[in-house]
Design an enzyme around this catalytic site. Structure first.
Site, PDB file in Angstrom:
ATOM      1  N   MET A 100       5.152  10.561   3.377  1.00  8.12           N
ATOM      2  CA  MET A 100       4.150  11.042   2.423  1.00  8.12           C
ATOM      3  C   MET A 100       3.037  11.832   3.099  1.00  8.12           C
ATOM      4  SD  MET A 100       5.684   9.642  -0.096  1.00  8.12           S
ATOM      5  CE  MET A 100       4.651   9.804  -1.530  1.00  8.12           C
TER       6      MET A 100
ATOM      7  N   THR B 227       9.224  -0.524  -2.151  1.00  5.67           N
ATOM      8  CA  THR B 227      10.356   0.226  -2.695  1.00  5.67           C
ATOM      9  C   THR B 227      10.803  -0.279  -4.075  1.00  5.67           C
ATOM     10  OG1 THR B 227      11.118   0.806  -0.474  1.00  5.67           O
ATOM     11  CG2 THR B 227      12.753   0.899  -2.254  1.00  5.67           C
TER      12      THR B 227
ATOM     13  N   CYS C 168      -1.303   4.174  12.240  1.00  3.34           N
ATOM     14  CA  CYS C 168      -1.869   5.521  12.297  1.00  3.34           C
ATOM     15  C   CYS C 168      -1.390   6.224  13.573  1.00  3.34           C
ATOM     16  CB  CYS C 168      -3.377   5.453  12.333  1.00  3.34           C
ATOM     17  SG  CYS C 168      -3.957   4.518  10.962  1.00  3.34           S
TER      18      CYS C 168
ATOM     19  N   SER D 266       0.835  -1.190   0.000  1.00  3.97           N
ATOM     20  CA  SER D 266       0.000   0.000   0.000  1.00  3.97           C
ATOM     21  C   SER D 266       0.880   1.253   0.000  1.00  3.97           C
ATOM     22  CB  SER D 266      -0.888   0.001   1.245  1.00  3.97           C
ATOM     23  OG  SER D 266      -1.706   1.153   1.239  1.00  3.97           O
TER      24      SER D 266
ATOM     25  N   LYS E  39      -3.826   2.610  -2.090  1.00  5.69           N
ATOM     26  CA  LYS E  39      -3.199   3.503  -1.106  1.00  5.69           C
ATOM     27  C   LYS E  39      -4.164   3.571   0.082  1.00  5.69           C
ATOM     28  CE  LYS E  39      -0.993   6.815   1.021  1.00  5.69           C
ATOM     29  NZ  LYS E  39       0.232   6.451   1.789  1.00  5.69           N
TER      30      LYS E  39
END
Ligand SMILES: CC(C)(C)CCc1c(C(=O)O)[nH]c(=O)[nH]c1=O
Length: 310
Positions: free
Chosen positions: A69, A270, A128, A19, A43
């Site tokens: 990000m 990656t 999170c 993801s 995502k």
């Protein structure tokens, strides 16, 4: 040869994206769907569209990557619409990743997903942030148990959790004890190794803008940690909870090692960012060659069969 049974479905390949990589837009997701990957994950979505952090927010070296990000994504409805259209065309189940900047938002998103006609797998990203000053949710065992209790009080579709790496045997034990209490379909281990720092020595400067250059590390740097987490959860969790191995997969050999540790599916981040979707064909071919050399005709013959030194 590379078929893998995951919950109630047999994928033609265990390979898929991690993801966050190559999975933001419909075009990117279409490219994954048309590659040699067995399926894909979106995502991590949040209720509303997010711009994410200021750039540069991703940087790669020859050994891996660093990113901060900030959860950029096109919002829940965008991905639900996209998957709605796809489900009418193909029966291959896909993965819908859910994250948020607050667990309450996660609950709301999961309720919408439960009520939708989405038929695939849900990946709840436990990396999170928590309340300010506290560690991320997955490093707060009480919060993890509290959230999963609430989620499973209403969510009936197949769901797994995406975990950050743990580095202490006691943490593997504590986390596995909690996870074994819930009817999880899978555990995906690992997310990027948190708060690393990559530096440009010529400029005497960090390489990404957010968080004073701190970010999640991926790629070859993290394979030993990823393998340990896959193995630790594989040996501790109920066999009904399958493991998705993520972290440091750049070749068929790395894929083989993750399966040996117990992984049923393999996510590539990656290396997909570096190489693009053709990475799935290359790694599939390399893995097939390794299996043939070793006399294996299917994955189950060596899955989880890592030997210790007696
Ligand atoms: C770090 C969070 C922004 C809270 C979650 C999204 C995420 C990100 C990200 O969007 O920065 N990067 C990762 O390597 N892993 C993640 O799980």
């Amino acid at each position: 040869m590379l078929e893998t049974t995951f919950h109630d479905y047999t994928f033609q390949s265990p390979l898929m994206n991690a993801s966050g990589v190559h999975c933001m837009s419909a075009e990117q997701l279409d490219e994954l769907a048309n590659s040699k990957a067995g399926t894909f994950v979106t995502k991590s979505v949040t209720k509303k569209k997010r711009q994410g952090n200021p750039e540069p927010r991703y940087y790669e070296t020859n050994l891996g990557s660093i990113n901060s990000m900030g959860l950029p994504n096109l919002g829940f409805d965008y991905y639900l619409d996209y998957l709605d259209k796809r489900q009418k065309m193909t029966s291959t189940p896909v993965f819908f990743s859910v994250a948020s900047m607050s667990m309450q938002d996660n609950i709301e998103t999961l309720k919408k997903l439960e009520d939708s006609n989405f038929r695939g797998f849900t990946e709840l990203n436990l990396s999170c942030p928590n309340v300010l000053g506290k560690p991320q949710v997955a490093y707060d065992f009480d919060m993890t148990e509290k959230i999963l209790t609430e989620v499973f009080s209403f969510f009936t579709k197949p769901l797994g959790v995406k975990l950050p790496p743990y580095f202490d045997i006691a943490h593997f034990d504590q986390m596995a004890t909690i996870l074994n209490k819930f009817p999880l379909t899978f555990v995906n281990s690992i997310n990027s190794v948190g708060n690393g720092l990559i530096i440009n020595p010529e400029k005497e400067q960090v390489v990404i803008k957010p968080k004073e250059g701190f970010g999640g590390i991926g790629g070859q740097y993290i394979k030993p940690t990823a393998l340990a987490n896959v193995r630790a959860f594989y040996v501790r969790l109920n066999p009904s909870i399958q493991i998705i191995g993520t972290g440091g997969i750049t070749s068929g050999l790395d894929a083989f090692e993750h399966i040996l540790c117990g992984a049923s599916m393999l996510q590539i981040g990656t290396q997909l960012y570096k190489e693009g979707p053709k990475v799935f064909a290359r790694i599939s071919d390399e893995l097939t060659t390794i299996m043939k050399t070793k006399g294996y005709t299917d994955i189950q013959q060596f899955q989880g069969k890592l030997k210790t030194l007696e």
